[in-house]
Design an enzyme around this catalytic site. Sequence first.
Site, PDB file in Angstrom:
ATOM      1  N   CYS A 142      -9.922  11.895  -9.771  1.00 27.66           N
ATOM      2  CA  CYS A 142     -10.447  11.393  -8.502  1.00 27.66           C
ATOM      3  C   CYS A 142      -9.401  10.667  -7.587  1.00 27.66           C
ATOM      4  O   CYS A 142      -8.735   9.810  -8.030  1.00 27.66           O
ATOM      5  CB  CYS A 142     -11.429  10.531  -8.866  1.00 27.66           C
ATOM      6  SG  CYS A 142     -13.056  11.249  -9.046  1.00 27.66           S
ATOM      7  N   GLN A 152      -0.192  -0.446 -17.412  1.00 28.04           N
ATOM      8  CA  GLN A 152      -0.485  -1.215 -18.349  1.00 28.04           C
ATOM      9  C   GLN A 152      -0.526  -0.618 -19.798  1.00 28.04           C
ATOM     10  O   GLN A 152      -0.591  -1.134 -20.604  1.00 28.04           O
ATOM     11  CB  GLN A 152      -2.080  -1.685 -18.205  1.00 28.04           C
ATOM     12  CG  GLN A 152      -2.105  -2.773 -17.160  1.00 28.04           C
ATOM     13  CD  GLN A 152      -1.065  -3.934 -17.143  1.00 28.04           C
ATOM     14  OE1 GLN A 152      -1.394  -4.595 -18.282  1.00 28.04           O
ATOM     15  NE2 GLN A 152      -0.245  -4.061 -16.092  1.00 28.04           N
TER      16      GLN A 152
END
Length: 420
Positions: free
Chosen positions: A119, A128
């Site tokens: 998206c 992370q």
Amino acid sequence: MDKIVIKGGQALHGEVQASGAKNAALPILASALLADGTSTYRNVPALADVATMLKVLRTMGCDAERDSETTDVCRVGVNGHITPEAPYDLVKTMRASVLVLGPLVARFGRARVSMPGGCAIGARPIDQHLKGLKALGADIHLTEGYVEATAKQLKGGTVNFDVITVTGTENVMMAAVLAKGRTLMENCAREPEVEELAKVLNKMGARIEGAGTSSITIEGVDGLKPVEHAILPDRIEAGTLLVAAAISGGDVLVKRVVPEHMDALVEKLREAGCTITTEGSGLRCKAPQRLDAVNITTTEHPGFPTDMQAQLMALMSVSQGTSVISENIFENRFMHVPELHRLGADITIQGPTAVVKGVKGLSGAPVMATDLRASASLILAGLRAEGRTDVSRVYHLDRGYERLERKLSALGADIRREKA
């Protein structure tokens, strides 16, 4: 290319069943890489994103298939002969493909995974994920758009996420189950889908404690075994169906849900004037013709989910009063607003906040979906709009909703899919 055509004004009534959760199915399918043999998964939704994940696994050498087009059963067979690479042409279509990174480096000692796509909602970086894998001893390089990770043997360590990340928590958790020693993960995502993945991994032989809280402890094991598991219901699809009942002034029972996973949404629907009752493993929403405006702030679970923000905005656009919607998870997640304007909504964007002044009615018009949840928002608005609404680019919808138009039609909506 398909479009969804809606003729609004029909109040929805009846019963509908939620499908399996996309955001649980994707990491669980990736977790099959952690064990030799064939894992069997039930209640797997028939979605474009699930098909993409199965294709990613097949590309690497797995036997990954749905039993048939009409079944909710998928099987993933893994042997020792895996090509640990997820190519760009697949990963670019779905950012969750990056979930194979942790299992590959943990099980096979190396992984080459394209940087993700999916998206068009903000940056959504994977820094992370990489930080967590480095803390477990992985050597990571970014080369020509690919993440290359290697490790002879991952070692337990402490991972303190700088920001809460669902897929980052899942990726590192899958890597840590085969690391040598203990891993402590802090500031973890608490979403039910993270807890569901941990449940599956523990069934495979992992030793995970604390999933569903911000602190997860993992004792590494030498190996895992394949598993059989039924995917939990999709709380976002179920929530979208409840909002469909609300925006149409209807009375709908959404069956096979986990009510406690939907507390934040239910609270807002009740505040707006809906009557929400629990009936077994289902939630019933009964709504008046027009609801009251409520304010919404998206936060990590157990707060209000960002994946329901666009749907609630559609509802607030026809509520009485002014609603303030604050988006705190993703930047650029108001792309549905210009399309809602085309239907007659009165919405002003001020940075990460949208001010929605409720109008008495919407008018049908051609609109264009920009992402997965925006497509649902436009369909919901079309249910309320007077006249015909055509929603184009519904391939976004098919990434995360299993035949939504059929479910809404069965509840009384005048809705169909056509070739654009």
